[in-house]
Design a protein around this motif. Sequence first.
Motif, short mmCIF file in Angstrom:
data_model
loop_
_atom_site.label_atom_id
_atom_site.label_comp_id
_atom_site.label_asym_id
_atom_site.label_seq_id
_atom_site.Cartn_x
_atom_site.Cartn_y
_atom_site.Cartn_z
N GLU A 1 0.81 -1.22 0.00
CA GLU A 1 0.00 0.00 0.00
C GLU A 1 0.85 1.27 0.00
O GLU A 1 0.33 2.36 0.18
CB GLU A 1 -0.93 0.03 1.23
N THR A 2 2.15 1.15 -0.22
CA THR A 2 3.04 2.31 -0.12
C THR A 2 2.62 3.44 -1.04
O THR A 2 2.49 4.60 -0.63
CB THR A 2 4.49 1.90 -0.42
N SER A 3 2.40 3.11 -2.31
CA SER A 3 2.04 4.14 -3.28
C SER A 3 0.68 4.74 -2.98
O SER A 3 0.49 5.96 -3.01
CB SER A 3 2.04 3.54 -4.69
N LEU A 4 -0.28 3.88 -2.65
CA LEU A 4 -1.63 4.34 -2.33
C LEU A 4 -1.60 5.25 -1.10
O LEU A 4 -2.22 6.32 -1.08
CB LEU A 4 -2.54 3.14 -2.08
N ALA B 1 0.87 6.99 0.02
CA ALA B 1 1.54 8.26 -0.28
C ALA B 1 0.56 9.25 -0.89
O ALA B 1 0.59 10.45 -0.58
CB ALA B 1 2.71 8.00 -1.22
N THR B 2 -0.32 8.76 -1.75
CA THR B 2 -1.31 9.63 -2.38
C THR B 2 -2.34 10.11 -1.37
O THR B 2 -2.67 11.30 -1.31
CB THR B 2 -2.03 8.87 -3.52
N ALA C 1 -0.83 12.65 1.22
CA ALA C 1 0.04 13.70 0.65
C ALA C 1 -0.13 15.05 1.34
O ALA C 1 0.83 15.83 1.42
CB ALA C 1 -0.24 13.83 -0.85
N ARG D 1 6.91 7.31 8.27
CA ARG D 1 6.19 6.30 7.49
C ARG D 1 6.71 4.94 7.92
O ARG D 1 7.91 4.68 7.84
CB ARG D 1 6.36 6.51 5.99
N ASP E 1 6.30 0.72 7.55
CA ASP E 1 5.72 -0.27 6.64
C ASP E 1 5.90 -1.72 7.09
O ASP E 1 5.60 -2.65 6.34
CB ASP E 1 6.27 -0.10 5.23
#
Length: 351
Positions: A43-46, A48-49, A52, A59, A61
């Motif tokens: 879910e790192t990219s999700l 980050a969005t 934001a 962060r 993980d």
Amino acid sequence: MSWTHDTLGQRVRMATGTAAEALAEEVDRLGARRVMVVAGPAETSLAATVTAGLPVALRHDEVVMHVPVEVAERAREAAAAAAVDAIVTVGGGSTTGLGKAVALTTGLPLLAVPTTYAGSEATDVWGLTEGAVKTTGSDLRVLPRTVVYDATLLTGLPRHLSVASGLNALAHCVDSLWAPRADPVNAALAGEGARALAAGLPAVAADPDDLRARELTIQGAYLAAVSFASAGSGLHHKICHVLGGRYDLPHAETHATVLPHVLALNAPQAPAADERLAAAFGSPTGLAGLQRLRAELDAPRALRDHGFREEDIPDAVAAVLPVVPPSNPTPVTTENLTALLRAVWEGADPS
């Protein structure tokens, strides 16, 4: 009639397509200035969005299923080192569970952005695993202050995980009908939750991008979790907590597989619960409706497909028996529990 109902205080926002904006507003309402974001590698990219617009100080993980104690300790140490003043989780039940573990010992406010139908975000229940034993408890410190739901965040959830997670949510409805603190309020929430899940899940499975179906399923999962939070853990969850913590089995798939067998055991001695489930499913009986739904979804059937071994059945029976709730409609014995777990292992017809 004599019963007592507790309603948990929580702010919930359905924000389809606007999770980032809604979350920023909620963090600002708390006055948080150093936020810890918990999200697993997937879910790192999700995350980050979605985060934001937040004042992120950390962060984290390292998310592990069933929240091992040593993983929780590392997250707590990281939170202290970064001097965070709030926690935001973006992910499924394991992610929310890790955020709860930090909140439990720090008292930090928690906000949750779910990406599955796990329901942990709506409860004050925490769980930690140590030495193959999963311990759970209730504490208001772990109840997320705010939950932000966004159906667009779940469109990437693979079909099989949507099915398993949705049936996990449905298990909250079923267990709430005979759990230790079952009452008419919980039953009403559970019935409506089951109706929404039964309507939403097939549509989600057919078209993962159907946002209306996602919203309906989220709504059902939330109602299910609220009823469960008040009613407590029934036999189904006691079994699944033992199986998950003791044998490291996947959470959602375990719940999805065990559910029909517990319903088959208890329904004959719980006619009111069975009638409510039958009405929610639009079927002659609760089990008939659940099995029809499971067939339509091609749900998990045999726990041996997910790592449970036949030789572990006696050990599992011995671990479950001491934690069987006294409120369970059907008396649980070594014999019928062994038969139930054997049927779960091999994927037998629960009827």
